[in-house]
Scaffold this motif. Structure first.
Motif, PDB file in Angstrom:
ATOM      1  N   LEU A 140       0.816  -1.207   0.000  1.00 15.66           N
ATOM      2  CA  LEU A 140       0.000   0.000   0.000  1.00 15.66           C
ATOM      3  C   LEU A 140       0.857   1.267   0.000  1.00 15.66           C
ATOM      4  O   LEU A 140       0.458   2.299  -0.552  1.00 15.66           O
ATOM      5  CB  LEU A 140      -0.934  -0.013   1.209  1.00 15.66           C
ATOM      6  N   GLU A 141       2.040   1.207   0.614  1.00 16.83           N
ATOM      7  CA  GLU A 141       2.920   2.380   0.644  1.00 16.83           C
ATOM      8  C   GLU A 141       3.278   2.863  -0.757  1.00 16.83           C
ATOM      9  O   GLU A 141       3.549   4.046  -0.976  1.00 16.83           O
ATOM     10  CB  GLU A 141       4.211   2.066   1.408  1.00 16.83           C
ATOM     11  N   ASP A 142       3.276   1.931  -1.728  1.00 18.86           N
ATOM     12  CA  ASP A 142       3.666   2.288  -3.082  1.00 18.86           C
ATOM     13  C   ASP A 142       2.683   3.250  -3.742  1.00 18.86           C
ATOM     14  O   ASP A 142       2.998   3.848  -4.769  1.00 18.86           O
ATOM     15  CB  ASP A 142       3.781   1.025  -3.940  1.00 18.86           C
ATOM     16  N   PHE A 143       1.498   3.394  -3.175  1.00 20.62           N
ATOM     17  CA  PHE A 143       0.473   4.250  -3.768  1.00 20.62           C
ATOM     18  C   PHE A 143       0.278   5.569  -3.019  1.00 20.62           C
ATOM     19  O   PHE A 143      -0.624   6.334  -3.364  1.00 20.62           O
ATOM     20  CB  PHE A 143      -0.860   3.499  -3.807  1.00 20.62           C
ATOM     21  N   LEU A 144       1.100   5.836  -2.037  1.00 24.16           N
ATOM     22  CA  LEU A 144       0.917   7.047  -1.245  1.00 24.16           C
ATOM     23  C   LEU A 144       1.381   8.311  -1.963  1.00 24.16           C
ATOM     24  O   LEU A 144       1.048   9.417  -1.551  1.00 24.16           O
ATOM     25  CB  LEU A 144       1.660   6.919   0.092  1.00 24.16           C
ATOM     26  N   ASP A 145       2.168   8.160  -3.018  1.00 23.16           N
ATOM     27  CA  ASP A 145       2.625   9.309  -3.813  1.00 23.16           C
ATOM     28  C   ASP A 145       3.313  10.365  -2.953  1.00 23.16           C
ATOM     29  O   ASP A 145       3.121  11.576  -3.145  1.00 23.16           O
ATOM     30  CB  ASP A 145       1.445   9.944  -4.565  1.00 23.16           C
ATOM     31  N   GLY A 146       4.102   9.907  -1.991  1.00 25.91           N
ATOM     32  CA  GLY A 146       4.844  10.841  -1.150  1.00 25.91           C
ATOM     33  C   GLY A 146       4.060  11.393   0.017  1.00 25.91           C
ATOM     34  O   GLY A 146       4.612  12.143   0.829  1.00 25.91           O
ATOM     35  N   ASN A 147       2.798  11.056   0.136  1.00 25.00           N
ATOM     36  CA  ASN A 147       1.983  11.528   1.251  1.00 25.00           C
ATOM     37  C   ASN A 147       2.130  10.602   2.462  1.00 25.00           C
ATOM     38  O   ASN A 147       2.517   9.443   2.330  1.00 25.00           O
ATOM     39  CB  ASN A 147       0.507  11.587   0.841  1.00 25.00           C
ATOM     40  N   MET A 148       1.782  11.106   3.617  1.00 25.80           N
ATOM     41  CA  MET A 148       1.708  10.287   4.813  1.00 25.80           C
ATOM     42  C   MET A 148       0.321   9.649   4.889  1.00 25.80           C
ATOM     43  O   MET A 148      -0.672  10.264   4.497  1.00 25.80           O
ATOM     44  CB  MET A 148       1.956  11.135   6.066  1.00 25.80           C
ATOM     45  N   LEU A 178     -17.349   4.514  -3.324  1.00 26.49           N
ATOM     46  CA  LEU A 178     -16.035   5.060  -3.008  1.00 26.49           C
ATOM     47  C   LEU A 178     -15.708   6.163  -4.002  1.00 26.49           C
ATOM     48  O   LEU A 178     -15.858   5.978  -5.216  1.00 26.49           O
ATOM     49  CB  LEU A 178     -14.960   3.971  -3.096  1.00 26.49           C
ATOM     50  N   ALA A 179     -15.249   7.292  -3.507  1.00 24.70           N
ATOM     51  CA  ALA A 179     -14.831   8.393  -4.363  1.00 24.70           C
ATOM     52  C   ALA A 179     -13.512   8.936  -3.848  1.00 24.70           C
ATOM     53  O   ALA A 179     -13.395   9.296  -2.672  1.00 24.70           O
ATOM     54  CB  ALA A 179     -15.892   9.502  -4.376  1.00 24.70           C
ATOM     55  N   GLY A 180     -12.502   8.972  -4.708  1.00 24.19           N
ATOM     56  CA  GLY A 180     -11.214   9.502  -4.309  1.00 24.19           C
ATOM     57  C   GLY A 180     -11.271  11.011  -4.111  1.00 24.19           C
ATOM     58  O   GLY A 180     -12.172  11.693  -4.610  1.00 24.19           O
ATOM     59  N   PRO A 181     -10.324  11.575  -3.354  1.00 21.26           N
ATOM     60  CA  PRO A 181     -10.290  13.027  -3.140  1.00 21.26           C
ATOM     61  C   PRO A 181     -10.297  13.790  -4.462  1.00 21.26           C
ATOM     62  O   PRO A 181      -9.695  13.371  -5.452  1.00 21.26           O
ATOM     63  CB  PRO A 181      -8.975  13.231  -2.375  1.00 21.26           C
ATOM     64  N   ALA A 182     -10.975  14.916  -4.467  1.00 18.78           N
ATOM     65  CA  ALA A 182     -11.138  15.692  -5.690  1.00 18.78           C
ATOM     66  C   ALA A 182      -9.823  16.239  -6.228  1.00 18.78           C
ATOM     67  O   ALA A 182      -9.720  16.541  -7.423  1.00 18.78           O
ATOM     68  CB  ALA A 182     -12.118  16.840  -5.434  1.00 18.78           C
ATOM     69  N   ASP A 183      -8.806  16.369  -5.357  1.00 23.02           N
ATOM     70  CA  ASP A 183      -7.528  16.929  -5.814  1.00 23.02           C
ATOM     71  C   ASP A 183      -6.612  15.884  -6.439  1.00 23.02           C
ATOM     72  O   ASP A 183      -5.476  16.186  -6.787  1.00 23.02           O
ATOM     73  CB  ASP A 183      -6.822  17.633  -4.662  1.00 23.02           C
ATOM     74  N   GLY A 184      -7.083  14.653  -6.576  1.00 22.85           N
ATOM     75  CA  GLY A 184      -6.299  13.628  -7.258  1.00 22.85           C
ATOM     76  C   GLY A 184      -5.477  12.730  -6.362  1.00 22.85           C
ATOM     77  O   GLY A 184      -4.883  11.755  -6.833  1.00 22.85           O
ATOM     78  N   ARG A 185      -5.441  13.037  -5.071  1.00 25.35           N
ATOM     79  CA  ARG A 185      -4.749  12.130  -4.165  1.00 25.35           C
ATOM     80  C   ARG A 185      -5.484  10.792  -4.112  1.00 25.35           C
ATOM     81  O   ARG A 185      -6.693  10.726  -4.326  1.00 25.35           O
ATOM     82  CB  ARG A 185      -4.682  12.734  -2.755  1.00 25.35           C
ATOM     83  N   PRO A 186      -4.772   9.717  -3.794  1.00 25.48           N
ATOM     84  CA  PRO A 186      -5.433   8.415  -3.765  1.00 25.48           C
ATOM     85  C   PRO A 186      -6.261   8.205  -2.497  1.00 25.48           C
ATOM     86  O   PRO A 186      -5.891   8.678  -1.413  1.00 25.48           O
ATOM     87  CB  PRO A 186      -4.263   7.428  -3.809  1.00 25.48           C
ATOM     88  N   LEU A 187      -7.360   7.508  -2.651  1.00 27.98           N
ATOM     89  CA  LEU A 187      -8.078   6.929  -1.520  1.00 27.98           C
ATOM     90  C   LEU A 187      -7.706   5.464  -1.472  1.00 27.98           C
ATOM     91  O   LEU A 187      -7.894   4.736  -2.451  1.00 27.98           O
ATOM     92  CB  LEU A 187      -9.585   7.084  -1.699  1.00 27.98           C
ATOM     93  N   ILE A 188      -7.154   5.034  -0.340  1.00 24.79           N
ATOM     94  CA  ILE A 188      -6.736   3.646  -0.181  1.00 24.79           C
ATOM     95  C   ILE A 188      -7.722   2.950   0.752  1.00 24.79           C
ATOM     96  O   ILE A 188      -7.998   3.434   1.850  1.00 24.79           O
ATOM     97  CB  ILE A 188      -5.302   3.563   0.382  1.00 24.79           C
TER      98      ILE A 188
END
Length: 223
Positions: free
Chosen positions: A66-74, A118-128
């Motif tokens: 799952l860490e591989d999809f965080l795109d640098g976010n915590m 399920l809807a991911g954040p509008a700013d393009g960040r991933p919802l895991i």
């Protein structure tokens, strides 16, 4: 991160729900029926040659964490204890602070997940979404969503138009994925995982990745 996300949620990965419901059993019967179908391609997989769109295959041996999809976010870990809390968590993902990605860890027996949107954040960040327990259907309606399936009960994933979805099916787990409209779907298959992929639109871009993907079938049958 001081401790990998996979380790932080790993302790709750064991199934605690009761046996699959009648609807889930019907779903499994459909999967088994498709797998036994007499019309098969040269590689042994059943393909509806008249209507099934192409599905890309990649004999990759790497199953992502799952860490591989965080795109640098915590990770912002959310562990709903009830179905209402799950719905509230999904609705609040756009309020996730900058620099964080929402991670919803489903490890409590919430009942069936039938038709949970399920809807991911509008700013393009991933919802895991990490599913450690439960059966039912998750519908991705918008955005960028990652779903990890480690429940011993089967799940159905509906990928909506104009969405980008990654599904990780852990070893020995079962899932069916339906890709609709102009969507992008990548399915990572662990050893012994099985299920099917249904694609109903030629615009849908779908890829199946795994060292051994023989347990998955591609169909144009209605789910």
């Amino acid at each position: 991160m001081s401790q990998p996300l996979q380790d932080r949620i790993g302790a709750d990965m064991h199934e605690r729900s009761s046996s699959a419901s009648r609807g889930v059993k019907r779903h499994l019967a459909l999967v088994d029926n498709v797998q036994r179908h007499e019309e098969r391609g040269k590689d042994g997989r059943f393909i509806n040659a008249r209507t099934a769109p192409q599905i890309g295959l990649d004999a990759g041996v790497y199953t992502p964490d799952l860490e591989d999809f965080l795109d640098g976010n915590m990770p912002r870990l959310i562990e709903p204890a009830t179905h209402d809390e799950l719905v509230d968590a999904i609705r609040s993902v756009d309020g996730t602070p900058d620099g964080e990605s929402p991670v919803i860890h489903i490890a409590a027996p919430l009942g069936r997940l039938i038709d949970t949107d399920l809807a991911g954040p509008a700013d393009g960040r991933p919802l895991i979404v990490n599913v450690a327990i439960g059966a039912g259907r998750l519908r991705v309606t918008s955005g960028y969503v990652i779903i990890r399936i480690d429940s011993s009960s089967p799940l159905e994933i509906s990928v909506g138009d104009r969405t980008d979805v990654n599904v990780i099916v852990e070893p020995g787990r079962r899932a069916s994925i339906a890709a609709h409209g102009d969507s992008v779907t990548t399915v990572y298959v662990g050893e012994g995982a099985r299920g099917m992929i249904h694609v109903d639109d030629e615009r849908a871009e779908t890829k199946l990745i795994g060292k051994d993907t023989r347990g998955f079938r591609y169909t144009a049958l209605p789910l």
